[in-house]
Design an enzyme around this catalytic site. Structure first.
Site, short mmCIF file in Angstrom:
data_model
loop_
_atom_site.label_atom_id
_atom_site.label_comp_id
_atom_site.label_asym_id
_atom_site.label_seq_id
_atom_site.Cartn_x
_atom_site.Cartn_y
_atom_site.Cartn_z
N HIS A 148 -3.07 9.37 -4.73
CA HIS A 148 -2.25 9.98 -5.77
C HIS A 148 -0.76 9.68 -5.59
O HIS A 148 -0.25 9.60 -4.47
CB HIS A 148 -2.45 11.50 -5.80
CG HIS A 148 -1.98 12.19 -4.55
ND1 HIS A 148 -0.68 12.60 -4.36
CD2 HIS A 148 -2.64 12.49 -3.41
CE1 HIS A 148 -0.56 13.16 -3.18
NE2 HIS A 148 -1.74 13.10 -2.57
N HIS B 121 -0.09 -7.37 -3.00
CA HIS B 121 -1.51 -7.56 -2.70
C HIS B 121 -1.92 -6.51 -1.68
O HIS B 121 -1.40 -6.48 -0.57
CB HIS B 121 -1.74 -8.97 -2.14
CG HIS B 121 -3.18 -9.31 -1.91
ND1 HIS B 121 -3.59 -10.60 -1.68
CD2 HIS B 121 -4.30 -8.56 -1.86
CE1 HIS B 121 -4.91 -10.62 -1.50
NE2 HIS B 121 -5.35 -9.39 -1.60
#
Length: 195
Positions: free
Chosen positions: A123, A132
């Protein structure tokens, strides 16, 4: 849709497109020896007209360079059907989310990112462009990752950490402190070995 890059990463992205019932026109790659991949043709020149593209290249700097140098690309995003992405998360254009990924509520992921197999973005994380996140990497809540950073396979980042731009976080590293731009970090706990 064209996939820019005809190698292993491109194969994975092609299967994500297929699993979403998207039409693949082919791959584009500069290697003249590559003629086909997974039964799709490999083209060696970029068409002049505006085309829909996913950049299927793992290197963050190369993805950024291709975006900056090709104004005739229109970008999609791809999410594997077996990924769990919150409806309240934001994903930028050109971003690809692989199988087994979890992206939780109010996470914000930039443009042209790779969230690789079984990675977890919790979250309120904020992920910059051209990042990446490698397979099995885990970001706890409220983590910030700067543009162009590569989080290595199996790395873990505790909650609230800020990782700068264009960093390399080594495989299996455990990040418990903020990381400055341009740093290379390895180990448990993570230690900077190069700036």
């Amino acid at each position: 849709m064209y996939l820019l890059g005809a190698s292993g990463h491109g194969k994975v992205i092609a299967e994500i497109a297929e699993s979403n019932a998207l039409l693949i026109d082919g791959f584009i790659d500069t290697d003249l020896h590559k003629l086909s991949l997974l039964g799709y043709p490999v083209f060696h020149q970029i068409p002049r007209e505006i085309i829909e593209v996913i950049i299927a290249i793992g290197n963050n700097k190369i993805r950024q360079k291709l975006v900056n140098n090709n104004a005739n690309f229109k970008y999609s995003k791809l999410i594997h059907p077996n990924a769990n992405v919150s409806s309240r998360a934001l994903l930028g254009q050109g971003t690809v989310v692989m199988a087994g990924v979890a992206v939780n509520v109010d996470a914000s992921i930039g443009d042209h990112c790779i969230i690789n197999t079984n990675a977890s973005v919790d979250h309120d994380c904020v992920i910059g462009d051209f990042v990446h996140i490698s397979p099995n990497a885990a970001l706890a809540g409220n983590v910030t990752v700067g543009e162009g950073t590569h989080i290595g396979i199996g790395a873990a980042v505790i909650q609230g950490i800020k990782i700068g731009k264009w960093c390399t976080i080594g495989a299996g590293a455990v990040i418990i402190r903020d990381i400055q731009d341009g740093s290379t970090v390895v180990g448990n706990p993570g230690r900077i070995i190069n700036k």
